[in-house]
Design a protein around this motif. Sequence first.
Motif, PDB file in Angstrom:
ATOM      1  N   GLN A  22     -25.025  45.458   2.500  1.00  0.00           N
ATOM      2  CA  GLN A  22     -25.632  45.684   1.190  1.00  0.00           C
ATOM      3  C   GLN A  22     -25.185  47.024   0.618  1.00  0.00           C
ATOM      4  OE1 GLN A  22     -27.285  43.761  -0.826  1.00  0.00           O
ATOM      5  NE2 GLN A  22     -27.655  45.326  -2.335  1.00  0.00           N
ATOM      6  N   ARG A  23     -25.037  48.031   1.450  1.00  0.00           N
ATOM      7  CA  ARG A  23     -24.583  49.335   0.980  1.00  0.00           C
ATOM      8  C   ARG A  23     -23.111  49.285   0.563  1.00  0.00           C
ATOM      9  NH1 ARG A  23     -25.752  52.941   5.234  1.00  0.00           N
ATOM     10  NH2 ARG A  23     -23.646  52.618   5.998  1.00  0.00           N
ATOM     11  N   TRP A  24     -22.296  48.548   1.317  1.00  0.00           N
ATOM     12  CA  TRP A  24     -20.875  48.442   1.004  1.00  0.00           C
ATOM     13  C   TRP A  24     -20.619  47.563  -0.213  1.00  0.00           C
ATOM     14  CZ3 TRP A  24     -19.524  47.056   6.710  1.00  0.00           C
ATOM     15  CH2 TRP A  24     -19.603  48.201   7.506  1.00  0.00           C
ATOM     16  N   PRO A  26     -22.834  46.373  -3.051  1.00  0.00           N
ATOM     17  CA  PRO A  26     -24.145  46.350  -3.713  1.00  0.00           C
ATOM     18  C   PRO A  26     -24.319  45.197  -4.702  1.00  0.00           C
ATOM     19  CG  PRO A  26     -22.793  48.137  -4.562  1.00  0.00           C
ATOM     20  CD  PRO A  26     -22.043  47.534  -3.413  1.00  0.00           C
ATOM     21  N   ASN A  27     -23.232  44.595  -5.193  1.00  0.00           N
ATOM     22  CA  ASN A  27     -23.353  43.499  -6.152  1.00  0.00           C
ATOM     23  C   ASN A  27     -23.554  42.147  -5.472  1.00  0.00           C
ATOM     24  OD1 ASN A  27     -22.982  45.338  -8.204  1.00  0.00           O
ATOM     25  ND2 ASN A  27     -20.772  45.079  -8.208  1.00  0.00           N
ATOM     26  N   SER A  29     -25.901  40.055  -3.076  1.00  0.00           N
ATOM     27  CA  SER A  29     -27.256  40.212  -2.540  1.00  0.00           C
ATOM     28  C   SER A  29     -27.796  38.972  -1.851  1.00  0.00           C
ATOM     29  CB  SER A  29     -28.208  40.631  -3.649  1.00  0.00           C
ATOM     30  OG  SER A  29     -28.235  39.640  -4.642  1.00  0.00           O
ATOM     31  N   THR A  49     -33.932  44.189  -0.360  1.00  0.00           N
ATOM     32  CA  THR A  49     -32.523  44.496  -0.584  1.00  0.00           C
ATOM     33  C   THR A  49     -31.624  43.264  -0.579  1.00  0.00           C
ATOM     34  OG1 THR A  49     -32.213  44.901   1.774  1.00  0.00           O
ATOM     35  CG2 THR A  49     -32.724  46.800   0.394  1.00  0.00           C
TER      36      THR A  49
END
Length: 134
Positions: A22-24, A26-27, A29, A49
């Motif tokens: 999710q951090r790498w 972010p679009n 989900s 998240t």
Amino acid sequence: MDRHLRPNKFTDRALQLLLMVQRWLPNRSVVVADSSFAVLKLLAAARDTVCIVTRPRLNAALYDPAPARASDTKGRSQLKGALQPMFTQTLASATTLWHEAMLSQWYEEGDKTVEFATGTAIWYRATLPVVPLR
């Protein structure tokens, strides 16, 4: 080697991986996973998240959302509403509303029509977080 360390659970490592992805990305989900990821602690920790699509247990106790609390009542608010029928009862019920969808390129078979029923619920178990489902 320290023998007092407890081993990491599969779901703990999965949560770490989901949060890293999710951090790498972010679009992105939505994560599709098998039924071994249908664990209340994992779903509750990742629900803000990532949206996890998985098959819940057939004997999962699903409930209606908690009713709105009246302003003049005392005590803590309810976490869940009335118990919903089990999946096996929903499958056998004549009142279940079934929808159809066409899946294209279903392996080597080509197009395939599937039937599904949908709804919303709360997955609740004592001492564990409440998880909303669709």
